[in-house]
Design a protein around this motif. Sequence first.
Motif, PDB file in Angstrom:
ATOM      1  N   MET A 257       0.802  -1.240   0.015  1.00 53.82           N
ATOM      2  CA  MET A 257      -0.077   0.141   0.119  1.00 53.82           C
ATOM      3  C   MET A 257       1.008   1.292   0.127  1.00 53.82           C
ATOM      4  O   MET A 257       0.422   2.252  -0.562  1.00 53.82           O
ATOM      5  N   ILE A 260       2.271   1.799  -3.422  1.00 53.65           N
ATOM      6  CA  ILE A 260       1.484   2.101  -4.359  1.00 53.65           C
ATOM      7  C   ILE A 260       1.390   3.536  -4.081  1.00 53.65           C
ATOM      8  O   ILE A 260       1.260   4.583  -5.115  1.00 53.65           O
ATOM      9  N   ALA A 267       0.242   1.027  -9.666  1.00 53.80           N
ATOM     10  CA  ALA A 267      -1.017   0.100  -9.749  1.00 53.80           C
ATOM     11  C   ALA A 267      -2.332   0.844 -10.364  1.00 53.80           C
ATOM     12  O   ALA A 267      -2.116   2.067 -10.274  1.00 53.80           O
TER      13      ALA A 267
ATOM     14  N   LEU B   4      -7.408   5.931   3.822  1.00 52.21           N
ATOM     15  CA  LEU B   4      -7.349   4.559   3.828  1.00 52.21           C
ATOM     16  C   LEU B   4      -8.179   3.623   2.896  1.00 52.21           C
ATOM     17  O   LEU B   4      -7.591   2.631   2.322  1.00 52.21           O
ATOM     18  N   LEU B   7      -6.949   3.813  -0.746  1.00 50.21           N
ATOM     19  CA  LEU B   7      -5.662   3.044  -0.994  1.00 50.21           C
ATOM     20  C   LEU B   7      -5.775   1.485  -0.837  1.00 50.21           C
ATOM     21  O   LEU B   7      -5.256   0.772  -1.493  1.00 50.21           O
ATOM     22  N   GLU B   8      -6.683   1.149   0.077  1.00 50.75           N
ATOM     23  CA  GLU B   8      -6.824  -0.417   0.119  1.00 50.75           C
ATOM     24  C   GLU B   8      -7.662  -0.640  -1.147  1.00 50.75           C
ATOM     25  O   GLU B   8      -7.191  -2.073  -1.675  1.00 50.75           O
ATOM     26  N   ARG B  10      -7.187   0.451  -4.174  1.00 49.83           N
ATOM     27  CA  ARG B  10      -6.097   0.563  -5.102  1.00 49.83           C
ATOM     28  C   ARG B  10      -5.322  -0.740  -4.962  1.00 49.83           C
ATOM     29  O   ARG B  10      -4.681  -1.408  -5.826  1.00 49.83           O
ATOM     30  N   TRP B  11      -4.846  -1.105  -3.700  1.00 49.76           N
ATOM     31  CA  TRP B  11      -4.172  -2.284  -3.355  1.00 49.76           C
ATOM     32  C   TRP B  11      -4.747  -3.547  -3.868  1.00 49.76           C
ATOM     33  O   TRP B  11      -4.137  -4.445  -4.445  1.00 49.76           O
ATOM     34  N   TYR B  14      -4.353  -3.893  -7.246  1.00 50.93           N
ATOM     35  CA  TYR B  14      -2.886  -4.073  -7.580  1.00 50.93           C
ATOM     36  C   TYR B  14      -2.725  -5.742  -7.632  1.00 50.93           C
ATOM     37  O   TYR B  14      -1.924  -6.517  -8.318  1.00 50.93           O
ATOM     38  N   LYS B  15      -3.413  -6.117  -6.594  1.00 52.67           N
ATOM     39  CA  LYS B  15      -3.185  -7.510  -6.049  1.00 52.67           C
ATOM     40  C   LYS B  15      -3.881  -8.578  -7.274  1.00 52.67           C
ATOM     41  O   LYS B  15      -3.123  -9.489  -7.580  1.00 52.67           O
ATOM     42  N   LYS B  17      -4.559  -7.796 -10.065  1.00 59.05           N
ATOM     43  CA  LYS B  17      -3.675  -7.542 -11.235  1.00 59.05           C
ATOM     44  C   LYS B  17      -2.401  -8.434 -11.399  1.00 59.05           C
ATOM     45  O   LYS B  17      -1.932  -8.925 -12.194  1.00 59.05           O
TER      46      LYS B  17
END
Lengths: 267, 264
Positions: A257, A260, A267, B4, B7-8, B10-11, B14-15, B17
Amino acid sequence: MDSIYENSRDAFLDTVNSKDYVQLDKVSTIYQSLKDSIKKPLKMILLYGKPGTGKSMFLNKLYNDLAPLQNIFLYKTPILDEEEFYKLLAQDLFDTKYSGGLNFTQFMKVVSSKKSEDIPIVLLDEAQLYPEVLMEKIRLLSDTRALKFVITLHKTEKEDIIAKEHFQTRIWETIELENSSQNELKIYIQKKLLKVNCFDTANMFQDNTIKKIYKLTKGNYRDTNKLLYTIFDIYAAYEENDKLPRMDKIPNKFIEMAAIYSGLIDA
Amino acid sequence: MHNLHDLEKRWLRYKIKSFIPYILLFIVTISIFIFYQFRSSFTITPTNKIKNIAEKNVSSTTKIDINKTKQIQQYQSKPSKIISKEANSTNENLKLKLKPSMDFIQNLELSDDMQQHKTTTINTNKSPRAIEKKVPTHKAKVQHLPKKVQKQDEQTKLIIKREETQNDLQEIIKRFKNNKNPALSLFIAKKYYEIGNYSQSYNYALITNELNKDIEKSWIIFAKSLVKLNKKEDAIKMLKNYINYSHSSNATILLNDIRTGKFK
């Protein structure tokens, strides 16, 4: 009172302060060699490396260490105007104020007239930003041996700075700064945290965590500072929302996080 | 302070992806595996072909049973036609593909009866004594006549030997039907050739060639059978093709023998 996460976060604020300088074996050796080079009758010393390898921190540390003992001057930001540059040097180095204009020839005269045994050392950070004409003048100034220059440059991949003509003949000493290794990075992070008495958070950095951080930052100090600042900022945010995870290890999720957020992961 | 929730999210994106390549790799691997499984289950191997033929043969035997007598009569007149048809067709595709006669395989199940019938006809032509003597031996066995015991013993010994070879051959044919071993079909072809049943030797040599096209002896039996079935030209053509393919010296010698008339 600030939480442990906020304290840990602030330890990684990206500031150039000699107090934040972390003593690492390799860095200490390089620093010592730089100090030794200054004692030698060199015209110019070049300190170069990729951005974030600690060049500015080095200059700052050198300035703070030598200032009580020597005639040393640090210019953190480049002075792009030539006349302004001469005037500032004349004022700082020789206590001579000029209200009117001051060109190179006039300044050379001042330098020659003020020549003494205690050669003033001029530290120029971000020298790659100086115009080429001014750099040539700096070279001529160093040739008088009335001034000693220590300059820092970014090492670019396309252009080998040392190969530049005006440096090739003049530089007597070149020092390259590199990114840290994985072990050095661990020591760097832990020392930073221990400096601000964050023992619990320092213990959270196990080998796996360091490996992950190293993979993201490639040992670059600036990127590491940025990443760790964000990690502890996330911790602080979770703490505020009462969703605090376990203390023994930094979760990969937090590292990712933070990466990113700080742009280390696209991302 | 960070957002948060954002951001979570987006995370998480990303995971997902970062897992896509692994998921794709997994899917591709599974698809390849399934494809090969599917392909292998639908590939018709020579043994499968023969199995199919055998299955057809089994189903056809029921029909044959119904009109058994008719077919036996037809069979006596048909073999040469069947063989000539086969010989012509094989000459066309002789180089690599040779298929066994379907009619022959249909009649495989009847071979027991046929053989008995044939051997009797051959015996009547070649050794009438054997039949004359064969009949009394059965009688002797039934009636237990003491006077002809010595003579009958000698004759029964001969008859027993011949029956054993027949039984052995039938046993080998059964075994061949079970395991489709080309060595067995070659053996059968040889035996049929030895006893002068050239149509059968031709057919079994053909089956052997179908199962394994690299057995030289099988091709030679095949060619010899063709010659014996008055298909000399077909045999020469076939041998030429085989020699081009295998460069067999024995096949060359046989070809020369056939051409010069040494082998008739």
